[in-house]
Write a protein that holds these residues in place. Structure first.
Motif, mmCIF file in Angstrom:
data_model
loop_
_atom_site.group_PDB
_atom_site.id
_atom_site.type_symbol
_atom_site.label_atom_id
_atom_site.label_comp_id
_atom_site.label_asym_id
_atom_site.label_seq_id
_atom_site.Cartn_x
_atom_site.Cartn_y
_atom_site.Cartn_z
ATOM 1 N N ALA A 15 0.823 -1.206 0.000
ATOM 2 C CA ALA A 15 0.000 0.000 0.000
ATOM 3 C C ALA A 15 0.860 1.259 0.000
ATOM 4 O O ALA A 15 0.501 2.266 -0.631
ATOM 5 C CB ALA A 15 -0.930 -0.008 1.210
ATOM 6 N N ALA A 16 1.993 1.206 0.686
ATOM 7 C CA ALA A 16 2.903 2.348 0.656
ATOM 8 C C ALA A 16 3.402 2.596 -0.764
ATOM 9 O O ALA A 16 3.514 3.745 -1.213
ATOM 10 C CB ALA A 16 4.087 2.110 1.600
ATOM 11 N N GLN A 17 3.686 1.521 -1.482
ATOM 12 C CA GLN A 17 4.224 1.647 -2.839
ATOM 13 C C GLN A 17 3.201 2.181 -3.835
ATOM 14 O O GLN A 17 3.529 3.042 -4.653
ATOM 15 C CB GLN A 17 4.733 0.285 -3.321
ATOM 16 C CG GLN A 17 5.963 -0.213 -2.592
ATOM 17 C CD GLN A 17 6.359 -1.613 -3.027
ATOM 18 O OE1 GLN A 17 5.510 -2.432 -3.391
ATOM 19 N NE2 GLN A 17 7.642 -1.900 -2.999
ATOM 20 N N ILE A 18 1.966 1.676 -3.773
ATOM 21 C CA ILE A 18 1.027 1.998 -4.845
ATOM 22 C C ILE A 18 -0.072 2.982 -4.443
ATOM 23 O O ILE A 18 -0.861 3.387 -5.294
ATOM 24 C CB ILE A 18 0.376 0.714 -5.432
ATOM 25 C CG1 ILE A 18 -0.217 -0.181 -4.327
ATOM 26 C CG2 ILE A 18 1.409 -0.079 -6.219
ATOM 27 C CD1 ILE A 18 -1.581 0.194 -3.864
ATOM 28 N N SER A 19 -0.093 3.408 -3.171
ATOM 29 C CA SER A 19 -1.115 4.353 -2.748
ATOM 30 C C SER A 19 -0.554 5.486 -1.900
ATOM 31 O O SER A 19 -0.698 6.657 -2.249
ATOM 32 C CB SER A 19 -2.209 3.619 -1.956
ATOM 33 O OG SER A 19 -3.184 4.516 -1.494
ATOM 34 N N PRO A 46 2.449 7.514 -3.623
ATOM 35 C CA PRO A 46 1.891 8.288 -4.741
ATOM 36 C C PRO A 46 1.062 9.498 -4.293
ATOM 37 O O PRO A 46 1.058 10.529 -4.975
ATOM 38 C CB PRO A 46 1.035 7.263 -5.482
ATOM 39 C CG PRO A 46 1.755 5.975 -5.265
ATOM 40 C CD PRO A 46 2.239 6.061 -3.833
ATOM 41 N N HIS A 47 0.360 9.401 -3.168
ATOM 42 C CA HIS A 47 -0.367 10.571 -2.660
ATOM 43 C C HIS A 47 0.603 11.702 -2.313
ATOM 44 O O HIS A 47 0.322 12.883 -2.589
ATOM 45 C CB HIS A 47 -1.179 10.188 -1.414
ATOM 46 C CG HIS A 47 -2.550 9.668 -1.708
ATOM 47 N ND1 HIS A 47 -2.766 8.408 -2.213
ATOM 48 C CD2 HIS A 47 -3.780 10.236 -1.577
ATOM 49 C CE1 HIS A 47 -4.078 8.223 -2.366
ATOM 50 N NE2 HIS A 47 -4.701 9.307 -1.998
ATOM 51 N N LEU A 48 1.736 11.360 -1.703
ATOM 52 C CA LEU A 48 2.724 12.385 -1.355
ATOM 53 C C LEU A 48 3.337 13.002 -2.607
ATOM 54 O O LEU A 48 3.519 14.229 -2.690
ATOM 55 C CB LEU A 48 3.816 11.777 -0.471
ATOM 56 C CG LEU A 48 3.356 11.221 0.882
ATOM 57 C CD1 LEU A 48 4.547 10.671 1.664
ATOM 58 C CD2 LEU A 48 2.641 12.295 1.699
ATOM 59 N N ALA A 77 -3.447 11.051 7.688
ATOM 60 C CA ALA A 77 -3.740 9.912 8.567
ATOM 61 C C ALA A 77 -3.290 8.613 7.928
ATOM 62 O O ALA A 77 -2.741 7.727 8.602
ATOM 63 C CB ALA A 77 -5.241 9.871 8.873
ATOM 64 N N MET A 78 -3.492 8.497 6.626
ATOM 65 C CA MET A 78 -3.122 7.291 5.901
ATOM 66 C C MET A 78 -1.611 7.093 5.915
ATOM 67 O O MET A 78 -1.113 6.006 6.242
ATOM 68 C CB MET A 78 -3.635 7.424 4.461
ATOM 69 C CG MET A 78 -3.295 6.314 3.518
ATOM 70 S SD MET A 78 -4.128 6.576 1.931
ATOM 71 C CE MET A 78 -3.319 8.066 1.345
ATOM 72 N N CYS A 79 -0.874 8.127 5.580
ATOM 73 C CA CYS A 79 0.590 8.016 5.496
ATOM 74 C C CYS A 79 1.229 7.970 6.877
ATOM 75 O O CYS A 79 2.172 7.203 7.105
ATOM 76 C CB CYS A 79 1.154 9.193 4.693
ATOM 77 S SG CYS A 79 0.669 9.191 2.949
ATOM 78 N N THR A 92 10.247 4.026 4.240
ATOM 79 C CA THR A 92 11.133 3.128 3.492
ATOM 80 C C THR A 92 10.914 3.256 1.990
ATOM 81 O O THR A 92 11.867 3.394 1.215
ATOM 82 C CB THR A 92 10.896 1.673 3.930
ATOM 83 O OG1 THR A 92 11.245 1.533 5.312
ATOM 84 C CG2 THR A 92 11.735 0.709 3.103
ATOM 85 N N GLU A 93 9.644 3.211 1.559
ATOM 86 C CA GLU A 93 9.352 3.260 0.127
ATOM 87 C C GLU A 93 9.582 4.647 -0.453
ATOM 88 O O GLU A 93 9.993 4.785 -1.604
ATOM 89 C CB GLU A 93 7.912 2.805 -0.127
ATOM 90 C CG GLU A 93 7.663 1.364 0.243
ATOM 91 C CD GLU A 93 8.650 0.414 -0.417
ATOM 92 O OE1 GLU A 93 8.979 0.604 -1.608
ATOM 93 O OE2 GLU A 93 9.113 -0.518 0.267
ATOM 94 N N LEU A 94 9.357 5.686 0.343
ATOM 95 C CA LEU A 94 9.635 7.056 -0.116
ATOM 96 C C LEU A 94 11.123 7.237 -0.379
ATOM 97 O O LEU A 94 11.528 7.776 -1.417
ATOM 98 C CB LEU A 94 9.138 8.051 0.924
ATOM 99 C CG LEU A 94 9.238 9.540 0.573
ATOM 100 C CD1 LEU A 94 8.388 9.872 -0.641
ATOM 101 C CD2 LEU A 94 8.804 10.390 1.774
ATOM 102 N N HIS A 95 11.955 6.767 0.541
ATOM 103 C CA HIS A 95 13.406 6.876 0.356
ATOM 104 C C HIS A 95 13.875 6.036 -0.829
ATOM 105 O O HIS A 95 14.777 6.454 -1.572
ATOM 106 C CB HIS A 95 14.139 6.442 1.633
ATOM 107 C CG HIS A 95 13.995 7.433 2.745
ATOM 108 N ND1 HIS A 95 14.428 7.180 4.026
ATOM 109 C CD2 HIS A 95 13.476 8.683 2.776
ATOM 110 C CE1 HIS A 95 14.186 8.219 4.797
ATOM 111 N NE2 HIS A 95 13.597 9.136 4.056
ATOM 112 N N ARG A 96 13.267 4.858 -1.008
ATOM 113 C CA ARG A 96 13.638 4.026 -2.158
ATOM 114 C C ARG A 96 13.316 4.746 -3.468
ATOM 115 O O ARG A 96 14.136 4.762 -4.398
ATOM 116 C CB ARG A 96 12.892 2.690 -2.099
ATOM 117 C CG ARG A 96 13.277 1.712 -3.214
ATOM 118 C CD ARG A 96 12.343 0.523 -3.267
ATOM 119 N NE ARG A 96 10.976 0.918 -3.566
ATOM 120 C CZ ARG A 96 10.545 1.218 -4.793
ATOM 121 N NH1 ARG A 96 11.374 1.179 -5.824
ATOM 122 N NH2 ARG A 96 9.296 1.572 -4.980
#
Length: 323
Positions: free
Chosen positions: A172-176, A179-181, A220-222, A231-235
């Motif tokens: 969910a961090a990767q695909i939702s 991407p919101h950020l 709230a989601m993030c 982790t996924e943001l830094h990647r």
């Protein structure tokens, strides 16, 4: 089935409508009095409290934001029915349910949001064809409860994806969530540059659609999934830095192509073409293997499920820099 839906925003309101349309006996509740009145005016039975909605229900679906759950869960004390949720982060919800002694819980997350919110935006067909995560924790999730929910949601037209909470939160961090950020950062550029806004077209529209989501919901989601999101943001920032390095080369056009090729292939292949329907044994391991392969459940039998898997997997990420 007697179902209580607590929280009647976009997802909860749509769930209320979908369950009623499928012939289930539904009762709703929302903390906002105007939302309760709107739902009553739409013809639904609305309780005056969380406990009132959950009383006598076989299933209670919690459709409230993660920060509100600690206030709502204690109000289920004494309820014997199954509990699920629709929150976009699963690990923290699982921990909350354990801390409050909720015995029968199966975490869920329908991937069916849109940029508008509230009961007025809800629709009974919102979940048709959507991926609905149902968490399946080895040696923890009651398998009969999981099958009950899988049967309920596939009956509403959803594609049920079995995964663990940790696997969900990373994906969910990767695909939702990330991407919101990124969408918010892209959209913000036109504040300081009206010319860019005037020139914006398809790529800007598609890349920033979810930036219109209410900021409190995105936060709230993030924030609720901060470890996986960080982790996924830094990647992803690392991938963009590699692309920046390619622009510094003597031949930036040629240097960029390998960085762009895998993404182009992945996007053209998405959504994946499903293979032939197959029967999968109704066991925890078989279902988790299905989810990890990108597959999903379409219907539930007594000893097996009917499932679909993607026809072919994408090349691994290690191929990004190959020519």
């Amino acid at each position: 089935m007697r179902v209580a839906v607590v929280g009647l925003g976009l997802i909860g309101g749509s769930l209320l409508r979908a369950l009623a349309a499928a012939g289930h006996e539904v009762t709703g509740f929302d903390a906002d009095s105007a939302t309760r009145e709107a739902a009553r005016a739409a013809g639904f039975r609305i309780a005056g409290s969380v406990a009132g909605a959950a009383a006598g229900s076989e299933l209670t679906a919690l459709a409230v934001p993660l920060p509100v759950l600690p206030e709502v869960i204690p109000q289920l004390a004494g309820a014997d029915g199954l509990v699920t949720d629709v929150t976009s982060v699963k690990g923290p919800v699982r921990d909350l349910m354990k801390a409050h002694g909720v015995r029968r819980f199966v975490g869920g997350h329908p991937m069916a949001g849109k940029e508008t919110s509230g009961f007025a935006a809800s629709e009974k067909d919102l979940f048709a064809g959507c991926a609905w995560v149902l968490c399946l924790e080895p040696h923890e999730t009651d398998f009969g409860d999981w099958l009950t929910l899988a049967r309920l949601f596939t009956g509403m037209g959803a594609r049920v994806v079995p995964v663990t909470a940790a696997e969900h939160d990373t994906a969910a961090a990767q695909i939702s969530h990330v991407p919101h950020l990124f969408a918010a950062a892209l959209a913000e550029q036109i504040v300081a540059n009206p010319l860019a806004g005037a020139l914006g077209a398809g790529s800007f529209r598609d890349g920033t659609r979810v930036a219109a989501t209410r900021p409190e919901l995105t936060a709230a989601m993030c924030g609720g999934n901060r470890d996986a999101v960080r982790t996924e943001l830094h990647r992803l920032i690392g991938v963009l830095e590699e692309m920046s390095g390619a622009l510094d080369s003597d031949d930036p056009v040629s240097a960029l192509v390998p960085h762009l090729r895998l993404g182009a292939q992945a996007r053209r292949a998405w959504p994946a073409t499903p293979g032939r329907p197959e029967k999968v044994p109704a066991t925890t391991q078989s279902l988790l293997d299905l989810g990890r392969s990108g597959g999903w459940v379409t219907s539930v039998g007594d000893t097996d499920v009917v499932a679909l898997r993607p026809e072919a997997a994408l090349r691994p990420e290690s191929d990004r820099n190959s020519s």
